[in-house]
Scaffold this active site. Sequence first.
Site, mmCIF file in Angstrom:
data_model
loop_
_atom_site.group_PDB
_atom_site.id
_atom_site.type_symbol
_atom_site.label_atom_id
_atom_site.label_comp_id
_atom_site.label_asym_id
_atom_site.label_seq_id
_atom_site.Cartn_x
_atom_site.Cartn_y
_atom_site.Cartn_z
ATOM 1 N N ASP A 141 -29.727 14.328 -28.396
ATOM 2 C CA ASP A 141 -29.563 12.889 -28.156
ATOM 3 C C ASP A 141 -28.230 12.554 -27.491
ATOM 4 O O ASP A 141 -27.675 11.461 -27.699
ATOM 5 C CB ASP A 141 -29.701 12.085 -29.460
ATOM 6 C CG ASP A 141 -31.045 12.318 -30.121
ATOM 7 O OD1 ASP A 141 -32.017 12.565 -29.387
ATOM 8 O OD2 ASP A 141 -31.122 12.256 -31.354
ATOM 9 N N GLN A 185 -33.077 18.965 -26.993
ATOM 10 C CA GLN A 185 -32.252 19.183 -28.199
ATOM 11 C C GLN A 185 -30.799 19.470 -27.778
ATOM 12 O O GLN A 185 -30.408 19.051 -26.699
ATOM 13 C CB GLN A 185 -32.823 20.323 -29.061
ATOM 14 C CG GLN A 185 -34.143 19.978 -29.756
ATOM 15 C CD GLN A 185 -35.365 20.124 -28.878
ATOM 16 O OE1 GLN A 185 -35.570 21.139 -28.252
ATOM 17 N NE2 GLN A 185 -36.201 19.101 -28.837
HETATM 18 P P1 GDP Z 1 -31.377 12.416 -25.107
HETATM 19 O O1 GDP Z 1 -32.345 12.896 -26.114
HETATM 20 O O2 GDP Z 1 -30.211 13.338 -24.950
HETATM 21 O O3 GDP Z 1 -32.025 12.112 -23.781
HETATM 22 O O4 GDP Z 1 -30.783 11.050 -25.649
HETATM 23 P P2 GDP Z 1 -31.615 9.835 -26.325
HETATM 24 O O5 GDP Z 1 -32.356 9.135 -25.271
HETATM 25 O O6 GDP Z 1 -32.378 10.333 -27.492
HETATM 26 O O7 GDP Z 1 -30.413 8.987 -26.918
HETATM 27 C C1 GDP Z 1 -29.404 8.511 -26.125
HETATM 28 C C2 GDP Z 1 -29.361 6.995 -26.257
HETATM 29 O O8 GDP Z 1 -28.184 6.524 -25.648
HETATM 30 C C3 GDP Z 1 -30.494 6.286 -25.532
HETATM 31 O O9 GDP Z 1 -30.813 5.128 -26.249
HETATM 32 C C4 GDP Z 1 -29.910 5.946 -24.175
HETATM 33 O O10 GDP Z 1 -30.538 4.834 -23.559
HETATM 34 C C5 GDP Z 1 -28.513 5.623 -24.578
HETATM 35 N N1 GDP Z 1 -27.468 5.859 -23.578
HETATM 36 C C6 GDP Z 1 -27.286 6.906 -22.735
HETATM 37 N N2 GDP Z 1 -26.100 6.808 -22.121
HETATM 38 C C7 GDP Z 1 -25.522 5.680 -22.587
HETATM 39 C C8 GDP Z 1 -24.252 5.045 -22.375
HETATM 40 O O11 GDP Z 1 -23.400 5.535 -21.641
HETATM 41 N N3 GDP Z 1 -24.013 3.904 -23.071
HETATM 42 C C9 GDP Z 1 -24.941 3.333 -23.903
HETATM 43 N N4 GDP Z 1 -24.636 2.188 -24.485
HETATM 44 N N5 GDP Z 1 -26.102 3.904 -24.138
HETATM 45 C C10 GDP Z 1 -26.387 5.069 -23.505
HETATM 46 P P1 IMO Z 2 -33.597 15.529 -27.819
HETATM 47 O O1 IMO Z 2 -34.168 16.381 -26.721
HETATM 48 C C1 IMO Z 2 -32.063 15.304 -31.876
HETATM 49 C C2 IMO Z 2 -33.877 17.937 -34.853
HETATM 50 C C3 IMO Z 2 -34.701 17.329 -35.953
HETATM 51 C C4 IMO Z 2 -34.390 18.302 -37.075
HETATM 52 C C5 IMO Z 2 -34.342 19.643 -36.359
HETATM 53 C C6 IMO Z 2 -35.649 20.443 -36.415
HETATM 54 O O2 IMO Z 2 -34.099 14.137 -27.828
HETATM 55 O O3 IMO Z 2 -32.116 15.649 -27.874
HETATM 56 P P2 IMO Z 2 -37.987 20.155 -35.146
HETATM 57 O O4 IMO Z 2 -38.971 19.055 -35.160
HETATM 58 O O5 IMO Z 2 -37.466 20.503 -33.797
HETATM 59 O O6 IMO Z 2 -38.442 21.384 -35.884
HETATM 60 O O7 IMO Z 2 -36.718 19.594 -36.016
HETATM 61 O O8 IMO Z 2 -34.036 19.343 -35.008
HETATM 62 N N1 IMO Z 2 -34.309 17.597 -33.473
HETATM 63 C C7 IMO Z 2 -33.627 16.758 -32.677
HETATM 64 N N2 IMO Z 2 -32.527 16.024 -32.914
HETATM 65 N N3 IMO Z 2 -32.629 15.306 -30.655
HETATM 66 C C8 IMO Z 2 -33.713 16.060 -30.394
HETATM 67 O O9 IMO Z 2 -34.221 16.192 -29.156
HETATM 68 C C9 IMO Z 2 -34.284 16.810 -31.442
HETATM 69 N N4 IMO Z 2 -35.353 17.646 -31.536
HETATM 70 C C10 IMO Z 2 -35.335 18.119 -32.781
HETATM 71 O O10 IMO Z 2 -34.278 16.017 -36.259
HETATM 72 O O11 IMO Z 2 -33.111 18.056 -37.585
HETATM 73 MG MG MG Z 3 -33.290 12.224 -27.836
#
Ligand code: GDP
Ligand code: IMO
Ligand code: MG
Length: 424
Positions: A12, A222
């Site tokens: 994330d 991840q």
């Molecule tokens: P990912 O799994 O690595 O693609 O990240 P996620 O989408 O799960 O979580 C990142 C969150 O941060 C999302 O809600 C994005 O829209 C948000 N996001 C990404 N870059 C920025 C930033 O620079 N500022 C803010 N406020 N939000 C961001």
């Molecule tokens: P992105 O690509 C954050 C975490 C789960 C749990 C552990 C194992 O969005 O960054 P799983 O279902 O993979 O066996 O869960 O890994 N997890 C993530 N946490 N971002 C992800 O993907 C994740 N994918 C799995 O919360 O702790």
């Molecule tokens: Mg994510």
Amino acid sequence: MNTVLVGVQWGDEGKGKVIDVLTESHDVVIRSQGGNNAGHTIIIGGKKYVLHLLPTGLLRRGKRAIIGNGCVVDPISLVKEIKTLRKKKISVEKRLYLSDRAHVVLPLHCHLDGERENAAKGKKIGTTRRGIGPTYQDKINRVGLRMHELIDGTDLEKKIRARVSEANRLCRALGWKTTSATQMIRECKSAARFLKPYICDTTDLIHKYDSQGKHLLFEGAQGTYLDIDFGTYPFVTSSNTTSGGACTGSGLPPTRVTQVIGTLKAYTTRVGEGPFPTESDKIGDMLHDMGREFGATTGRARRCGWFDAVMTRYACRLSGVTELALTNLDGLDSLDSIQVCVAYRLDGKRMNVPPAGAEALSRCQPIYRKFKGWNTDTSKCTRYRDLPEPARAYLKAISELSGVPLGLISVGPRRDQTFFAPGK
Ligand code: GDP
Ligand code: IMO
Ligand code: MG
């Protein structure tokens, strides 16, 4: 230019947003590990998209996307994801390719994932319950089902029934719920018919694209500390999320990778169980009150904490990161002072790298360095030099402590809230 993008924290990190920006200068976006446990958020023209298994590059017209052999594919959920995009007027026709060697996540695997978590009581991993662990377990155990077998159809029914029957024997022995093969078979057959046109030898395709000089972008899912080898085991996912996974999960040789971008947040988050040395309620409450840091896949509130440079430094070395992409700088906009963990103290010793064990990591005391906050809205900055001086000092320190130069900087979820560090 073949770019691998990895998360250097616990997932994330904002990979989806960064991939979306980088896709402009690449031709093909490739997922090489994980499955629909990922949740990558992209905001384009005020519309929010969350992609789980489909590569983010599909959101840009004309770009191609590949789901590689290292991924685990839930066919039923993938069909839904493709249809959801179609409703938003994004077609994946003739630009999505799905590896014939990727392993199939059956509803059985999701069932086993859930039952194992339910039975684990105080020892939950906090998985996404998307069947990821049980599918990789079958892969390594050499009893898994691959995409080519799903579409070929020969003995498919027999194979699924045999796998379900074996799993049910185990479930009964453990006092878990059992599951039925009949509906599973019907749903899988229907998804297989839908997905058949997309399935091919994606490695051959990647080699062709590479020899034609097309630019490949590997969309890591991840993050480093969820890696099956280097993460906070057992609180990890079941694939290699570090840069090596991009090669084994796609068939691109390591000698063809030209750069590795490490994505990180200006602070740290984690979803699920496991140690988190810099976890801080102060940051968590602040971000949650702003409506931020809720999981894109499961909706769970993410745990939040200060930036941990011990982790990012080690992660950058593991993946050979050549450049950082830092997101969510704006998340720290309202703080007077900010802490960064520069080392740990464990059993009276200073540690510059994370220990192997989750238990030892849970006992690590962060050694913090304090930075001045900037108390200014950075979300409207469009150039590096627009940033307040304390924010620039913070970025410089993060880059130095992580041992890698800074490239992209993100101050908001939108495409236009992005700029580059000087010289990039
Ligand atoms: P990912 O799994 O690595 O693609 O990240 P996620 O989408 O799960 O979580 C990142 C969150 O941060 C999302 O809600 C994005 O829209 C948000 N996001 C990404 N870059 C920025 C930033 O620079 N500022 C803010 N406020 N939000 C961001
Ligand atoms: P992105 O690509 C954050 C975490 C789960 C749990 C552990 C194992 O969005 O960054 P799983 O279902 O993979 O066996 O869960 O890994 N997890 C993530 N946490 N971002 C992800 O993907 C994740 N994918 C799995 O919360 O702790
Ligand atoms: Mg994510």
